[in-house]
Scaffold this motif. Sequence first.
Motif, PDB file in Angstrom:
ATOM      1  N   VAL A 263       0.829  -1.207   0.000  1.00  0.00           N
ATOM      2  CA  VAL A 263       0.000   0.000   0.000  1.00  0.00           C
ATOM      3  C   VAL A 263       0.864   1.258   0.000  1.00  0.00           C
ATOM      4  O   VAL A 263       1.829   1.364   0.761  1.00  0.00           O
ATOM      5  CB  VAL A 263      -0.946   0.030   1.228  1.00  0.00           C
ATOM      6  CG1 VAL A 263      -1.851   1.263   1.173  1.00  0.00           C
ATOM      7  CG2 VAL A 263      -1.791  -1.231   1.285  1.00  0.00           C
ATOM      8  N   LEU A 264       0.500   2.217  -0.836  1.00  0.00           N
ATOM      9  CA  LEU A 264       1.105   3.554  -0.863  1.00  0.00           C
ATOM     10  C   LEU A 264       0.006   4.544  -0.470  1.00  0.00           C
ATOM     11  O   LEU A 264      -0.748   5.016  -1.320  1.00  0.00           O
ATOM     12  CB  LEU A 264       1.624   3.876  -2.265  1.00  0.00           C
ATOM     13  CG  LEU A 264       2.849   3.096  -2.746  1.00  0.00           C
ATOM     14  CD1 LEU A 264       3.033   3.273  -4.250  1.00  0.00           C
ATOM     15  CD2 LEU A 264       4.107   3.539  -1.996  1.00  0.00           C
ATOM     16  N   PRO A 265      -0.109   4.873   0.838  1.00  0.00           N
ATOM     17  CA  PRO A 265      -1.198   5.744   1.291  1.00  0.00           C
ATOM     18  C   PRO A 265      -0.844   7.230   1.260  1.00  0.00           C
ATOM     19  O   PRO A 265      -1.464   8.035   1.949  1.00  0.00           O
ATOM     20  CB  PRO A 265      -1.404   5.272   2.734  1.00  0.00           C
ATOM     21  CG  PRO A 265      -0.029   4.866   3.183  1.00  0.00           C
ATOM     22  CD  PRO A 265       0.688   4.346   1.955  1.00  0.00           C
ATOM     23  N   SER A 266       0.121   7.599   0.451  1.00  0.00           N
ATOM     24  CA  SER A 266       0.725   8.939   0.471  1.00  0.00           C
ATOM     25  C   SER A 266      -0.292  10.062   0.272  1.00  0.00           C
ATOM     26  O   SER A 266      -1.243   9.943  -0.501  1.00  0.00           O
ATOM     27  CB  SER A 266       1.798   9.043  -0.606  1.00  0.00           C
ATOM     28  OG  SER A 266       2.756   8.011  -0.473  1.00  0.00           O
ATOM     29  N   LEU A 267      -0.012  11.175   0.951  1.00  0.00           N
ATOM     30  CA  LEU A 267      -0.753  12.409   0.736  1.00  0.00           C
ATOM     31  C   LEU A 267      -0.055  13.272  -0.308  1.00  0.00           C
ATOM     32  O   LEU A 267      -0.663  14.150  -0.917  1.00  0.00           O
ATOM     33  CB  LEU A 267      -0.861  13.190   2.055  1.00  0.00           C
ATOM     34  CG  LEU A 267      -1.503  12.438   3.228  1.00  0.00           C
ATOM     35  CD1 LEU A 267      -1.481  13.299   4.483  1.00  0.00           C
ATOM     36  CD2 LEU A 267      -2.918  12.004   2.890  1.00  0.00           C
ATOM     37  N   LEU A 283       3.863  -8.052  -6.130  1.00  0.00           N
ATOM     38  CA  LEU A 283       2.820  -7.724  -5.168  1.00  0.00           C
ATOM     39  C   LEU A 283       1.759  -6.839  -5.815  1.00  0.00           C
ATOM     40  O   LEU A 283       2.093  -5.923  -6.574  1.00  0.00           O
ATOM     41  CB  LEU A 283       3.414  -6.983  -3.971  1.00  0.00           C
ATOM     42  CG  LEU A 283       4.309  -7.802  -3.042  1.00  0.00           C
ATOM     43  CD1 LEU A 283       5.011  -6.885  -2.042  1.00  0.00           C
ATOM     44  CD2 LEU A 283       3.511  -8.875  -2.316  1.00  0.00           C
ATOM     45  N   PRO A 284       0.481  -7.082  -5.512  1.00  0.00           N
ATOM     46  CA  PRO A 284      -0.558  -6.153  -5.971  1.00  0.00           C
ATOM     47  C   PRO A 284      -0.427  -4.847  -5.200  1.00  0.00           C
ATOM     48  O   PRO A 284      -0.070  -4.838  -4.016  1.00  0.00           O
ATOM     49  CB  PRO A 284      -1.858  -6.881  -5.617  1.00  0.00           C
ATOM     50  CG  PRO A 284      -1.503  -7.755  -4.453  1.00  0.00           C
ATOM     51  CD  PRO A 284      -0.079  -8.180  -4.687  1.00  0.00           C
ATOM     52  N   LEU A 285      -0.694  -3.720  -5.866  1.00  0.00           N
ATOM     53  CA  LEU A 285      -0.513  -2.403  -5.266  1.00  0.00           C
ATOM     54  C   LEU A 285      -1.844  -1.713  -5.022  1.00  0.00           C
ATOM     55  O   LEU A 285      -2.786  -1.838  -5.818  1.00  0.00           O
ATOM     56  CB  LEU A 285       0.332  -1.514  -6.174  1.00  0.00           C
ATOM     57  CG  LEU A 285       1.852  -1.507  -5.968  1.00  0.00           C
ATOM     58  CD1 LEU A 285       2.449  -2.891  -6.110  1.00  0.00           C
ATOM     59  CD2 LEU A 285       2.516  -0.542  -6.948  1.00  0.00           C
ATOM     60  N   ILE A 286      -1.904  -0.972  -3.930  1.00  0.00           N
ATOM     61  CA  ILE A 286      -2.979  -0.021  -3.664  1.00  0.00           C
ATOM     62  C   ILE A 286      -2.302   1.320  -3.444  1.00  0.00           C
ATOM     63  O   ILE A 286      -1.365   1.426  -2.641  1.00  0.00           O
ATOM     64  CB  ILE A 286      -3.800  -0.409  -2.419  1.00  0.00           C
ATOM     65  CG1 ILE A 286      -4.509  -1.739  -2.639  1.00  0.00           C
ATOM     66  CG2 ILE A 286      -4.816   0.686  -2.082  1.00  0.00           C
ATOM     67  CD1 ILE A 286      -5.140  -2.323  -1.388  1.00  0.00           C
ATOM     68  N   GLY A 287      -2.732   2.337  -4.173  1.00  0.00           N
ATOM     69  CA  GLY A 287      -2.095   3.642  -4.055  1.00  0.00           C
ATOM     70  C   GLY A 287      -3.098   4.769  -4.106  1.00  0.00           C
ATOM     71  O   GLY A 287      -4.219   4.609  -4.596  1.00  0.00           O
ATOM     72  N   THR A 288      -2.688   5.915  -3.598  1.00  0.00           N
ATOM     73  CA  THR A 288      -3.540   7.101  -3.630  1.00  0.00           C
ATOM     74  C   THR A 288      -3.332   7.854  -4.949  1.00  0.00           C
ATOM     75  O   THR A 288      -2.291   7.750  -5.586  1.00  0.00           O
ATOM     76  CB  THR A 288      -3.230   8.026  -2.445  1.00  0.00           C
ATOM     77  OG1 THR A 288      -1.811   8.216  -2.354  1.00  0.00           O
ATOM     78  CG2 THR A 288      -3.741   7.426  -1.149  1.00  0.00           C
ATOM     79  N   GLN A 289      -4.338   8.644  -5.304  1.00  0.00           N
ATOM     80  CA  GLN A 289      -4.307   9.389  -6.573  1.00  0.00           C
ATOM     81  C   GLN A 289      -3.591  10.721  -6.387  1.00  0.00           C
ATOM     82  O   GLN A 289      -4.176  11.793  -6.517  1.00  0.00           O
ATOM     83  CB  GLN A 289      -5.739   9.593  -7.069  1.00  0.00           C
ATOM     84  CG  GLN A 289      -6.424   8.283  -7.444  1.00  0.00           C
ATOM     85  CD  GLN A 289      -7.934   8.435  -7.614  1.00  0.00           C
ATOM     86  OE1 GLN A 289      -8.576   9.166  -6.874  1.00  0.00           O
ATOM     87  NE2 GLN A 289      -8.503   7.739  -8.576  1.00  0.00           N
TER      88      GLN A 289
END
Length: 361
Positions: A263-267, A283-289
């Motif tokens: 996960v990339l929860p970056s602001l 790895l599957p990724l989840i990231g913020t826009q």
Amino acid sequence: MKILEVSDSRTWSGGTQQVLLLCQELSRREEDVTLVTNTESELEKRGVASGLKVKPIRMRQDYDLLAAWKIRDLIIKEKFDLIHAHHPTAHAISLLAAKLSGIPSLIVTRRVIFKMKNNPFSKWKYQSFRINRYVAVCQAVKRLLEDYGVNHGRVEVIPSAVDLLRFNLSQDKETARKRWGILKEDIVVGTVGNNGWFKGYTYLLQAARIVTGKHPRTKFFFCGKGTEQMLIQAEELGLEKNVILSGFRTDIPDILACFDIFVLPSLQEGIATAGIEAMASSLPLIGTQVGGIPDIVSKENGLLVPRGNSQALAEAILKLLENPILAKNLGLAGRKMAEQRFSKEKVASQILELYQDSLNR
């Protein structure tokens, strides 16, 4: 072509890793490359250990005249054709050195999307005609530079690179997980990066509370400098048994081998090197826009969510937890994408082409 790479960074980060990877690949191709580092820096130590030509010079601040003069002397003595600056202070000092030495070409890489200051010194630093080309690591950085007044034709988007051999499918997942007390039946959601407000780790912790309410065996692994300081926050959320806070680590391939989801929860983010390494680790990724994250996370290899939204993060994590086939397919697609777009060999070729183009203009 005689190339001088310059970085002022004292600590280890994704950016310094990129400098080292580039120098190693250029050296492997028998390019004549020298690396200027700050004195007693981690990059100096690793560069020397890699067998690179390293020249440590103390760089204290932007427009450090003594450091600029020393680099100027090095340029003239060794007859370098090109200087490539990799961090903000190195950028300013290299600009002075280029002006003092008359070196044919100055390249500057920008990796972050923090806004530049609106003062004469900053404007000269970024808009100077002495800078032949910019390397922007993502489209967001390119737009930032152009909006600040850098000529459109001077900015080239070249992403960060990954050493594919270091992150591979043969990593021993079982052994890696045992080191951290992770059981076979546990699902591990993880992230890698030094702790800072812009990394959005608070939102990932809040998402962890939602996820563990439905899947209590889920572990959340935070790796990076300062992550160990998140324990109090985790305890306040009742997550002390569900989080692993490793602090700074250098064994990132082994850390990623523990994960099931990255996960990339970056602001706020330029391009996340750790995300590219996670792709290389299948790895599957989840990231913020935000920033450069959409440059590396798409529907092909992961899920994108709004920034600063713990509920959306939790829902994306739950979607992959509850659809393991989807998660696996996204991970495999990510590895293929890393091979096609982000290998250190491909990125080095793009940078060498840019070097040659800047000298030919």
